[in-house]
Design a protein around this motif. Sequence first.
Motif, mmCIF file in Angstrom:
data_model
loop_
_atom_site.group_PDB
_atom_site.id
_atom_site.type_symbol
_atom_site.label_atom_id
_atom_site.label_comp_id
_atom_site.label_asym_id
_atom_site.label_seq_id
_atom_site.Cartn_x
_atom_site.Cartn_y
_atom_site.Cartn_z
ATOM 1 N N PHE A 1 0.346 11.803 4.172
ATOM 2 C CA PHE A 1 0.967 10.743 3.376
ATOM 3 C C PHE A 1 0.255 9.407 3.580
ATOM 4 C CE2 PHE A 1 5.155 13.216 3.977
ATOM 5 C CZ PHE A 1 4.837 14.062 2.926
ATOM 6 N N ALA A 2 -0.183 9.135 4.794
ATOM 7 C CA ALA A 2 -0.843 7.863 5.096
ATOM 8 C C ALA A 2 -2.166 7.730 4.357
ATOM 9 C CB ALA A 2 -1.077 7.737 6.601
ATOM 10 N N PHE A 3 -2.912 8.802 4.250
ATOM 11 C CA PHE A 3 -4.245 8.714 3.656
ATOM 12 C C PHE A 3 -4.308 9.223 2.224
ATOM 13 C CE2 PHE A 3 -5.034 8.582 8.222
ATOM 14 C CZ PHE A 3 -5.725 7.386 8.265
ATOM 15 N N TRP B 1 -1.094 -1.111 2.706
ATOM 16 C CA TRP B 1 -1.396 -1.112 4.137
ATOM 17 C C TRP B 1 -0.167 -1.015 5.014
ATOM 18 C CZ3 TRP B 1 -5.850 0.369 5.626
ATOM 19 C CH2 TRP B 1 -6.949 0.154 4.806
ATOM 20 N N PHE B 2 0.938 -1.637 4.622
ATOM 21 C CA PHE B 2 2.149 -1.545 5.432
ATOM 22 C C PHE B 2 2.581 -0.093 5.592
ATOM 23 C CE2 PHE B 2 6.778 -1.114 5.617
ATOM 24 C CZ PHE B 2 7.028 -1.751 6.820
ATOM 25 N N TRP B 3 2.650 0.631 4.488
ATOM 26 C CA TRP B 3 3.086 2.027 4.526
ATOM 27 C C TRP B 3 2.070 2.896 5.253
ATOM 28 C CZ3 TRP B 3 7.899 2.964 3.950
ATOM 29 C CH2 TRP B 3 8.674 2.124 3.159
ATOM 30 N N ARG B 4 0.796 2.618 5.030
ATOM 31 C CA ARG B 4 -0.229 3.410 5.705
ATOM 32 C C ARG B 4 -0.083 3.287 7.221
ATOM 33 N NH1 ARG B 4 -6.207 3.646 3.519
ATOM 34 N NH2 ARG B 4 -5.080 5.005 2.104
ATOM 35 N N TRP B 5 0.045 2.072 7.737
ATOM 36 C CA TRP B 5 0.185 1.879 9.176
ATOM 37 C C TRP B 5 1.510 2.432 9.693
ATOM 38 C CZ3 TRP B 5 -3.529 1.517 12.325
ATOM 39 C CH2 TRP B 5 -4.732 0.944 11.937
ATOM 40 N N LEU B 6 2.567 2.299 8.896
ATOM 41 C CA LEU B 6 3.849 2.862 9.302
ATOM 42 C C LEU B 6 3.745 4.378 9.490
ATOM 43 C CD1 LEU B 6 6.922 2.181 9.737
ATOM 44 C CD2 LEU B 6 7.220 2.977 7.394
ATOM 45 N N TYR B 7 3.109 5.061 8.548
ATOM 46 C CA TYR B 7 2.929 6.510 8.665
ATOM 47 C C TYR B 7 2.037 6.867 9.862
ATOM 48 C CZ TYR B 7 5.041 7.514 4.094
ATOM 49 O OH TYR B 7 5.899 7.658 3.037
ATOM 50 N N ALA C 1 4.077 6.344 13.035
ATOM 51 C CA ALA C 1 5.089 7.406 13.130
ATOM 52 C C ALA C 1 4.442 8.735 13.525
ATOM 53 C CB ALA C 1 5.838 7.547 11.809
ATOM 54 N N ALA C 2 3.278 9.043 12.955
ATOM 55 C CA ALA C 2 2.572 10.283 13.305
ATOM 56 C C ALA C 2 2.177 10.284 14.780
ATOM 57 C CB ALA C 2 1.338 10.456 12.422
ATOM 58 N N ALA C 3 1.694 9.149 15.262
ATOM 59 C CA ALA C 3 1.309 9.064 16.680
ATOM 60 C C ALA C 3 2.524 9.245 17.587
ATOM 61 C CB ALA C 3 0.633 7.730 16.959
ATOM 62 N N MET C 4 3.641 8.634 17.213
ATOM 63 C CA MET C 4 4.852 8.778 18.020
ATOM 64 C C MET C 4 5.348 10.226 18.031
ATOM 65 S SD MET C 4 6.806 5.230 17.000
ATOM 66 C CE MET C 4 8.367 5.839 17.522
ATOM 67 N N VAL C 5 5.365 10.847 16.860
ATOM 68 C CA VAL C 5 5.814 12.244 16.778
ATOM 69 C C VAL C 5 4.888 13.146 17.583
ATOM 70 C CG1 VAL C 5 6.079 14.213 15.208
ATOM 71 C CG2 VAL C 5 7.031 11.993 14.585
#
Length: 151
Positions: free
Chosen positions: A74-76, A34-40, A43-47
């Motif tokens: 990558f997130a999913f 979950w940490f990596w999923r939310w991080l991605y 990051a996708a939303a920011m980009v």
Amino acid sequence: MSLWSVGYILIFIIALIVTIWFRVKITIPAKPRWFWRWLYIVAAAMVAGVTWLTAENFDGLVSGGFIAAMLLVFAFWQRGLTQDSVINGLGSVRQFRVLTAIQLQPLDDGCLLAAMVGSVAVVRLKFNRPVDEIAKFLRQKMDPKRVVIVS
């Protein structure tokens, strides 16, 4: 539209097809990280936001959109076991026949799988299912002596 934009779109379409194909092939899914999923996702939303605000042309939108879309791929990405392999990441698919051993360790809420090549663990996955269920599945798919339950 430049050749780079066409390339980005094609690469994303191929990555999306591969992601969906592997997701369908997975028999026993692993717990998501979950940490990596939310991080991605963040990051996708920011980009995507920065791209939308700063892109000066269509090629800029495609370039930033590609980065955001690949972060979502990558997130999913689903990790787990298929009928013939262990899937960890987009570039980490290990077939059972190339693994020297699979170690299963019981946890309070499932089990930890460590796929070994020699003495090195190349893949680590956590599952919600009990050790016995994972071991039974793996012993049907590979040499039963290579499936080891560690206490």
